[in-house]
Design a protein around this motif. Sequence first.
Motif, PDB file in Angstrom:
ATOM      1  N   GLN A  48     -11.458 -11.688   7.690  1.00  0.00           N
ATOM      2  CA  GLN A  48     -10.084 -11.205   7.534  1.00  0.00           C
ATOM      3  C   GLN A  48     -10.161  -9.772   7.015  1.00  0.00           C
ATOM      4  O   GLN A  48     -10.734  -9.524   5.954  1.00  0.00           O
ATOM      5  CB  GLN A  48      -9.336 -12.097   6.536  1.00  0.00           C
ATOM      6  N   GLU A  49      -9.635  -8.832   7.748  1.00  0.00           N
ATOM      7  CA  GLU A  49      -9.673  -7.445   7.320  1.00  0.00           C
ATOM      8  C   GLU A  49      -8.515  -7.174   6.381  1.00  0.00           C
ATOM      9  O   GLU A  49      -7.436  -7.735   6.539  1.00  0.00           O
ATOM     10  CB  GLU A  49      -9.589  -6.511   8.527  1.00  0.00           C
ATOM     11  N   ALA A  50      -8.770  -6.331   5.408  1.00  0.00           N
ATOM     12  CA  ALA A  50      -7.724  -5.963   4.462  1.00  0.00           C
ATOM     13  C   ALA A  50      -6.674  -5.127   5.192  1.00  0.00           C
ATOM     14  O   ALA A  50      -7.009  -4.252   5.992  1.00  0.00           O
ATOM     15  CB  ALA A  50      -8.319  -5.180   3.307  1.00  0.00           C
ATOM     16  N   ALA A  51      -5.443  -5.438   4.922  1.00  0.00           N
ATOM     17  CA  ALA A  51      -4.357  -4.665   5.532  1.00  0.00           C
ATOM     18  C   ALA A  51      -4.321  -3.283   4.889  1.00  0.00           C
ATOM     19  O   ALA A  51      -4.352  -3.161   3.664  1.00  0.00           O
ATOM     20  CB  ALA A  51      -3.037  -5.384   5.337  1.00  0.00           C
ATOM     21  N   ALA A  52      -4.282  -2.260   5.710  1.00  0.00           N
ATOM     22  CA  ALA A  52      -4.225  -0.893   5.192  1.00  0.00           C
ATOM     23  C   ALA A  52      -2.814  -0.593   4.706  1.00  0.00           C
ATOM     24  O   ALA A  52      -1.829  -0.931   5.359  1.00  0.00           O
ATOM     25  CB  ALA A  52      -4.624   0.094   6.283  1.00  0.00           C
ATOM     26  N   LYS A  53      -2.744   0.027   3.545  1.00  0.00           N
ATOM     27  CA  LYS A  53      -1.450   0.416   2.999  1.00  0.00           C
ATOM     28  C   LYS A  53      -1.024   1.731   3.619  1.00  0.00           C
ATOM     29  O   LYS A  53      -1.853   2.583   3.925  1.00  0.00           O
ATOM     30  CB  LYS A  53      -1.534   0.568   1.493  1.00  0.00           C
ATOM     31  N   LYS A  54       0.259   1.870   3.799  1.00  0.00           N
ATOM     32  CA  LYS A  54       0.798   3.114   4.328  1.00  0.00           C
ATOM     33  C   LYS A  54       0.594   4.203   3.270  1.00  0.00           C
ATOM     34  O   LYS A  54       0.907   3.990   2.100  1.00  0.00           O
ATOM     35  CB  LYS A  54       2.285   2.957   4.630  1.00  0.00           C
ATOM     36  N   PRO A  55       0.041   5.338   3.670  1.00  0.00           N
ATOM     37  CA  PRO A  55      -0.188   6.386   2.667  1.00  0.00           C
ATOM     38  C   PRO A  55       1.139   6.895   2.101  1.00  0.00           C
ATOM     39  O   PRO A  55       2.161   6.895   2.790  1.00  0.00           O
ATOM     40  CB  PRO A  55      -0.912   7.484   3.439  1.00  0.00           C
ATOM     41  N   ALA A  56       1.088   7.319   0.881  1.00  0.00           N
ATOM     42  CA  ALA A  56       2.284   7.859   0.239  1.00  0.00           C
ATOM     43  C   ALA A  56       2.701   9.145   0.938  1.00  0.00           C
ATOM     44  O   ALA A  56       1.858   9.922   1.392  1.00  0.00           O
ATOM     45  CB  ALA A  56       2.002   8.134  -1.235  1.00  0.00           C
TER      46      ALA A  56
END
Length: 186
Positions: free
Chosen positions: A36-44
């Motif tokens: 399961q790959e970590a979901a990337a957070k949207k950059p600020a």
Amino acid sequence: MGRGRPVTRAVRALVDGGAMTAPRWLSAVEAVPPRQEAAAKKPAAIVYPEDRLRRRFAERYPEARRLPVRLNAVGGECHVGDRFVRRQMGLMETGMAEGAAFAKVEEELNLHPDAPESLVELDRDMQAGVVAERESIFAPLLADHGAKEPVRQRVFEASMEEVRRDEHLLSRLDNSGGAKSGPGHA
């Protein structure tokens, strides 16, 4: 991949329901499921202090959006809005409130929201040196529509004249001991 597990479950359901035969990869994927790959957070969002000031200027003077952006401007003031915001930020750095700085810059630059021509005049004044120089080069192109030379040829010649003038200015800077710039100079 993030979609690996749902595809595996869907194929397993089809196989178990008799809708299809098990593909060769199904047993391998079920034995060693994909990580399961970590979901990337949207950059600020990158927000600069002057962004809010530019928005306020554009709201007060919407006709400024129709003025040209001059990429050859000296000092980074490519647009009337840049000049306005730079001056407003300077006043705010001295401790003046944002609203008061806005009003002061309007007064200094003689701008009136109900008089769009005041922006055009400021743009004209701001770019007077650059425009005057450019007009001297391009005036023949714009004035003589009946010329036998193709427009492309006249534009090319005017561009070359501008390059020669820039090279002359650079050579004068080099000869006067000024900072060197251009290709090959750090």
